[in-house]
Design a protein around this motif. Structure first.
Motif, PDB file in Angstrom:
ATOM      1  N   ALA A 253       0.883  -1.200  -0.035  1.00  7.53           N
ATOM      2  CA  ALA A 253       0.062  -0.033   0.151  1.00  7.53           C
ATOM      3  C   ALA A 253       0.769   1.259   0.159  1.00  7.53           C
ATOM      4  O   ALA A 253       0.382   2.352  -0.692  1.00  7.53           O
ATOM      5  N   ALA A 254       1.908   1.030   0.684  1.00  7.97           N
ATOM      6  CA  ALA A 254       2.851   2.388   0.817  1.00  7.97           C
ATOM      7  C   ALA A 254       3.984   2.280  -0.226  1.00  7.97           C
ATOM      8  O   ALA A 254       4.612   3.390  -0.531  1.00  7.97           O
ATOM      9  N   ASN A 255       4.188   1.007  -0.975  1.00 11.18           N
ATOM     10  CA  ASN A 255       5.447   0.873  -1.681  1.00 11.18           C
ATOM     11  C   ASN A 255       4.739   0.138  -2.980  1.00 11.18           C
ATOM     12  O   ASN A 255       5.164  -1.067  -3.415  1.00 11.18           O
ATOM     13  N   PRO A 256       4.158   0.575  -3.848  1.00  9.76           N
ATOM     14  CA  PRO A 256       3.269   0.086  -5.075  1.00  9.76           C
ATOM     15  C   PRO A 256       4.477  -0.474  -6.153  1.00  9.76           C
ATOM     16  O   PRO A 256       4.014  -1.224  -6.915  1.00  9.76           O
ATOM     17  N   ASP A 257       5.643   0.086  -6.105  1.00  9.10           N
ATOM     18  CA  ASP A 257       6.652  -0.140  -7.166  1.00  9.10           C
ATOM     19  C   ASP A 257       7.748  -1.602  -6.554  1.00  9.10           C
ATOM     20  O   ASP A 257       8.619  -1.848  -7.074  1.00  9.10           O
ATOM     21  N   LEU A 258       7.128  -2.227  -5.395  1.00 10.80           N
ATOM     22  CA  LEU A 258       7.792  -3.474  -5.185  1.00 10.80           C
ATOM     23  C   LEU A 258       6.921  -4.716  -5.590  1.00 10.80           C
ATOM     24  O   LEU A 258       5.708  -4.576  -5.637  1.00 10.80           O
ATOM     25  N   HIS A 259       7.559  -5.595  -5.695  1.00  9.14           N
ATOM     26  CA  HIS A 259       6.914  -6.956  -5.791  1.00  9.14           C
ATOM     27  C   HIS A 259       7.532  -7.720  -4.695  1.00  9.14           C
ATOM     28  O   HIS A 259       8.977  -7.827  -4.276  1.00  9.14           O
ATOM     29  N   LEU A 260       6.721  -8.278  -3.994  1.00  8.98           N
ATOM     30  CA  LEU A 260       7.334  -9.147  -2.502  1.00  8.98           C
ATOM     31  C   LEU A 260       7.192 -10.479  -2.824  1.00  8.98           C
ATOM     32  O   LEU A 260       5.818 -11.111  -3.051  1.00  8.98           O
ATOM     33  N   ARG A 261       8.543 -11.109  -2.638  1.00  7.05           N
ATOM     34  CA  ARG A 261       8.472 -12.751  -2.650  1.00  7.05           C
ATOM     35  C   ARG A 261       8.517 -13.131  -1.344  1.00  7.05           C
ATOM     36  O   ARG A 261       9.680 -13.072  -0.900  1.00  7.05           O
ATOM     37  N   GLN A 262       7.583 -13.931  -1.011  1.00  9.42           N
ATOM     38  CA  GLN A 262       7.673 -14.506   0.478  1.00  9.42           C
ATOM     39  C   GLN A 262       8.153 -15.965   0.224  1.00  9.42           C
ATOM     40  O   GLN A 262       7.745 -16.779  -0.441  1.00  9.42           O
ATOM     41  N   VAL A 263       9.198 -16.235   1.193  1.00 10.39           N
ATOM     42  CA  VAL A 263       9.850 -17.629   1.124  1.00 10.39           C
ATOM     43  C   VAL A 263       9.679 -18.445   2.475  1.00 10.39           C
ATOM     44  O   VAL A 263      10.278 -17.879   3.485  1.00 10.39           O
ATOM     45  N   HIS A 264       9.154 -19.483   2.450  1.00 10.43           N
ATOM     46  CA  HIS A 264       8.953 -20.255   3.723  1.00 10.43           C
ATOM     47  C   HIS A 264       9.975 -21.435   3.259  1.00 10.43           C
ATOM     48  O   HIS A 264       9.532 -22.440   2.661  1.00 10.43           O
ATOM     49  N   CYS A 265      11.036 -21.569   3.948  1.00  6.73           N
ATOM     50  CA  CYS A 265      12.069 -22.583   3.889  1.00  6.73           C
ATOM     51  C   CYS A 265      12.754 -23.166   5.297  1.00  6.73           C
ATOM     52  O   CYS A 265      13.778 -22.328   5.641  1.00  6.73           O
ATOM     53  N   PRO A 266      12.140 -24.018   5.966  1.00  5.93           N
ATOM     54  CA  PRO A 266      12.703 -24.488   7.038  1.00  5.93           C
ATOM     55  C   PRO A 266      14.088 -25.136   6.731  1.00  5.93           C
ATOM     56  O   PRO A 266      14.787 -25.089   7.634  1.00  5.93           O
ATOM     57  N   ALA A 267      14.286 -25.496   5.634  1.00 11.49           N
ATOM     58  CA  ALA A 267      16.018 -26.135   5.132  1.00 11.49           C
ATOM     59  C   ALA A 267      16.700 -25.269   5.434  1.00 11.49           C
ATOM     60  O   ALA A 267      17.909 -25.688   5.742  1.00 11.49           O
ATOM     61  N   SER A 268      16.511 -23.836   5.054  1.00 10.59           N
ATOM     62  CA  SER A 268      17.742 -23.061   5.144  1.00 10.59           C
ATOM     63  C   SER A 268      17.406 -22.029   6.405  1.00 10.59           C
ATOM     64  O   SER A 268      18.294 -21.203   6.780  1.00 10.59           O
ATOM     65  N   ARG A 269      16.305 -21.902   7.276  1.00 13.94           N
ATOM     66  CA  ARG A 269      15.932 -21.031   8.149  1.00 13.94           C
ATOM     67  C   ARG A 269      15.998 -22.017   9.455  1.00 13.94           C
ATOM     68  O   ARG A 269      15.819 -21.287  10.512  1.00 13.94           O
ATOM     69  N   GLY A 270      15.516 -23.138   9.352  1.00  9.35           N
ATOM     70  CA  GLY A 270      15.364 -24.064  10.743  1.00  9.35           C
ATOM     71  C   GLY A 270      14.054 -23.461  11.326  1.00  9.35           C
ATOM     72  O   GLY A 270      13.318 -22.966  10.791  1.00  9.35           O
ATOM     73  N   ALA A 271      14.282 -23.424  12.767  1.00  9.87           N
ATOM     74  CA  ALA A 271      13.041 -22.890  13.486  1.00  9.87           C
ATOM     75  C   ALA A 271      12.947 -21.488  13.316  1.00  9.87           C
ATOM     76  O   ALA A 271      11.642 -21.093  13.732  1.00  9.87           O
ATOM     77  N   LEU A 272      13.406 -20.693  12.808  1.00 11.19           N
ATOM     78  CA  LEU A 272      13.266 -19.400  12.564  1.00 11.19           C
ATOM     79  C   LEU A 272      12.060 -19.179  11.641  1.00 11.19           C
ATOM     80  O   LEU A 272      11.224 -18.246  11.407  1.00 11.19           O
ATOM     81  N   ALA A 273      11.681 -20.132  10.800  1.00  8.49           N
ATOM     82  CA  ALA A 273      11.008 -20.352   9.813  1.00  8.49           C
ATOM     83  C   ALA A 273       9.305 -20.169  10.413  1.00  8.49           C
ATOM     84  O   ALA A 273       8.520 -20.156   9.734  1.00  8.49           O
ATOM     85  N   GLY A 274       9.326 -20.419  11.650  1.00  5.70           N
ATOM     86  CA  GLY A 274       8.203 -20.600  12.526  1.00  5.70           C
ATOM     87  C   GLY A 274       7.897 -19.544  13.422  1.00  5.70           C
ATOM     88  O   GLY A 274       6.925 -19.445  14.036  1.00  5.70           O
ATOM     89  N   ALA A 275       8.824 -18.620  13.467  1.00 15.99           N
ATOM     90  CA  ALA A 275       8.802 -17.529  14.236  1.00 15.99           C
ATOM     91  C   ALA A 275       8.766 -16.218  13.545  1.00 15.99           C
ATOM     92  O   ALA A 275       8.306 -15.063  14.104  1.00 15.99           O
ATOM     93  N   THR A 276       9.161 -16.348  12.469  1.00 18.74           N
ATOM     94  CA  THR A 276       9.072 -15.012  11.382  1.00 18.74           C
ATOM     95  C   THR A 276       8.916 -15.474   9.833  1.00 18.74           C
ATOM     96  O   THR A 276       8.862 -16.432   9.687  1.00 18.74           O
TER      97      THR A 276
END
Length: 473
Positions: free
Chosen positions: A163-186
């Motif tokens: 809404a504040a940055n219409p010139d962005l594309h946001l790619r959300q990455v959910h990857c427990p293999a590279s982030r471990g437990a952090l993928a469940g907290a953030t």
């Protein structure tokens, strides 16, 4: 009304919003590479780049305790939903450009993050600027094994950001293999500019010499992607995990191992259906961004070139070969190699010591194997120093220390694996500055060769990299 959280000095710029150093994830590769390149162009090393990752403080603690403490540590620096709405991508771009010394440059590199790109930029005497940046945001009541819930939470954050940055594309990455437990907290949101931000436009207009070169680097890797909404896409897993897209299927043995290590349960894994053809992965460059670079650069008679690499090791090998040639033409041996990994790099110390740099994206078996193959096909090096970055997670895709030792074994006289980096591997991280500490011990080999010309560099890259799929255009 809840308690008002005080804002620390330095987190705001010009009295509004969040400054770039608060928005861009600490330790993210784009952030590290801008910092390292800017320091090298100032003639300084990375001794003050101290981010080690949250797991570095919890060595020796039981796994469940370590996971909980790590999640809390990251939670203290992650963006809240309210802060996500205050992100100003133009301010982030300005933060990147302001890190470079205020002078005229013969050109600039822009695009996908890659450690060899930083070394190439330094050899050319040019800055490197990313085509996007990574953010980490809170996920209250999150779970590492609930990708659908991650998508739902990320969609809400993406709506605020876009809404504040219409010139962005946001790619959300959910990857427990590279982030471990952090993928469940953030949740991780990689923002990619769809147009050239204002600060980059000013940089091209004011900080480049007449007739300068603009080199666009593009990571050509693809991955299955779900278009969740306009401007928001979702990616389950990532190429940097060392796994394949099929490994994130509920029946995958590798996935069950990853989730068990991260405190999750494979029985809960119900991913959203992704039926669209693969698209560029999170480090790709938006087509609109590149077109805007070309259009704007042409206004100032800057020449735009493109470097497309199908895999990180292709660019790593080509730049290492380029450095060896560059050093030998200047009368140096070019026979001492440093194998860097992830955030463990220091372009200025590489230049000071007259080293050949080969960059591994991460500590996966796949990445290290490619370094071995390149070494096996290269003229022997008299010394090989290896800096393995501990990823802070356990995964079946990771290289073991014996594999890293095998890389060092290619040295004829000196074979060194940094013991500090290896201690506690793969769960205990070391600061980025550890690379500086190791490389400072290398003998000095100044003066450095004169900066490369862009045309000569591209000719060398085409010669050494085209057989592996490196496209120079």
């Amino acid at each position: 009304m809840g308690p008002v959280r005080k804002v620390r000095p330095g987190l705001t710029a010009e009295g509004a919003g969040l400054a770039g150093d608060r928005v861009v994830a600490a330790g993210s590769i784009a952030r590290i590479l801008v910092g390292a390149t800017a320091r090298a162009l100032r003639g300084t090393d990375c001794a003050d780049l101290g981010h080690a990752g949250p797991v570095s403080r919890f060595a020796g603690t039981p796994e469940p305790v370590r996971r909980a403490m790590t999640a809390r540590a990251v939670g203290r620096v992650a963006l809240t939903a309210g802060q996500a709405a205050a992100v100003d991508a133009d301010r982030v771009a300005r933060w990147f450009t302001d890190q470079y010394p205020p002078r005229r440059y013969p050109g600039v590199l822009v695009g996908s993050p890659h450690g060899a790109a930083a070394h190439l930029a330094v050899a050319l005497g040019m800055p490197w600027l990313p085509a996007g940046f990574e953010m980490i945001a809170h996920w209250p009541q999150g779970a590492v094994d609930r990708p659908r819930a991650a998508l739902d939470h990320g969609a809400g954050l993406a709506g605020r950001l876009l809404a504040a940055n219409p010139d962005l594309h946001l790619r959300q990455v959910h990857c427990p293999a590279s982030r471990g437990a952090l993928a469940g907290a953030t949740v991780v949101l990689t923002a990619r500019w769809r147009r050239l931000p204002a600060a980059y436009r000013r940089f091209l207009a004011e900080r480049l010499a007449p007739g300068a070169s603009v080199l666009v680097l593009r990571d050509g890797r693809t991955w299955p992607v779900l278009d969740a909404a306009d401007g928001h896409s979702f990616q389950l897993g990532c190429p940097g995990s060392g796994l394949n897209p099929v490994d994130f299927h509920p029946d995958s043995h590798a996935l069950r191992q990853v989730l068990r290590s991260a405190g999750g349960n494979g029985a809960h894994w119900e991913p959203p259906e992704i039926s669209a053809p693969p698209a560029y992965a999170e480090h790709g460059v938006e087509t609109g961004f590149e077109l805007d670079v070309r259009d704007f650069a042409c206004r100032y008679a800057h020449r735009v070139r493109r470097l497309l690499f199908p895999a990180p090791e292709v660019l790593s090998a080509a730049v290492a070969d380029l450095y060896r040639h560059w050093l030998r033409v200047a009368g140096k041996t070019g026979d001492r190699l440093v194998v860097e990994c992830g955030r463990l790099l220091d372009p200025w110390q590489v230049l000071r010591a007259g080293l050949v740099p080969y960059w591994c994206e991460n500590a996966t078996r796949r990445s290290v194997e490619q370094a071995e193959w390149w070494l096996a096909g290269s003229d022997p090096f008299s010394s090989v120093d290896v800096l393995p970055e501990s990823p802070g997670v356990r995964s079946p895709a990771l290289a073991g220390l014996p594999q890293w030792l095998a890389v060092a074994g290619f040295g004829r006289r000196r074979r060194a694996l940094d013991r500090t980096s290896a201690r506690g591997y793969p769960v205990t991280s070391v600061p980025t500055r550890r690379a500086t500490e190791v490389l400072r011990a290398q003998p000095c080999d100044l003066p450095a060769p004169p900066p490369l010309e862009m045309a000569d560099a591209l000719a060398l890259l085409r010669e050494t990299g085209s057989r592996d799929g490196l496209l120079v255009g």
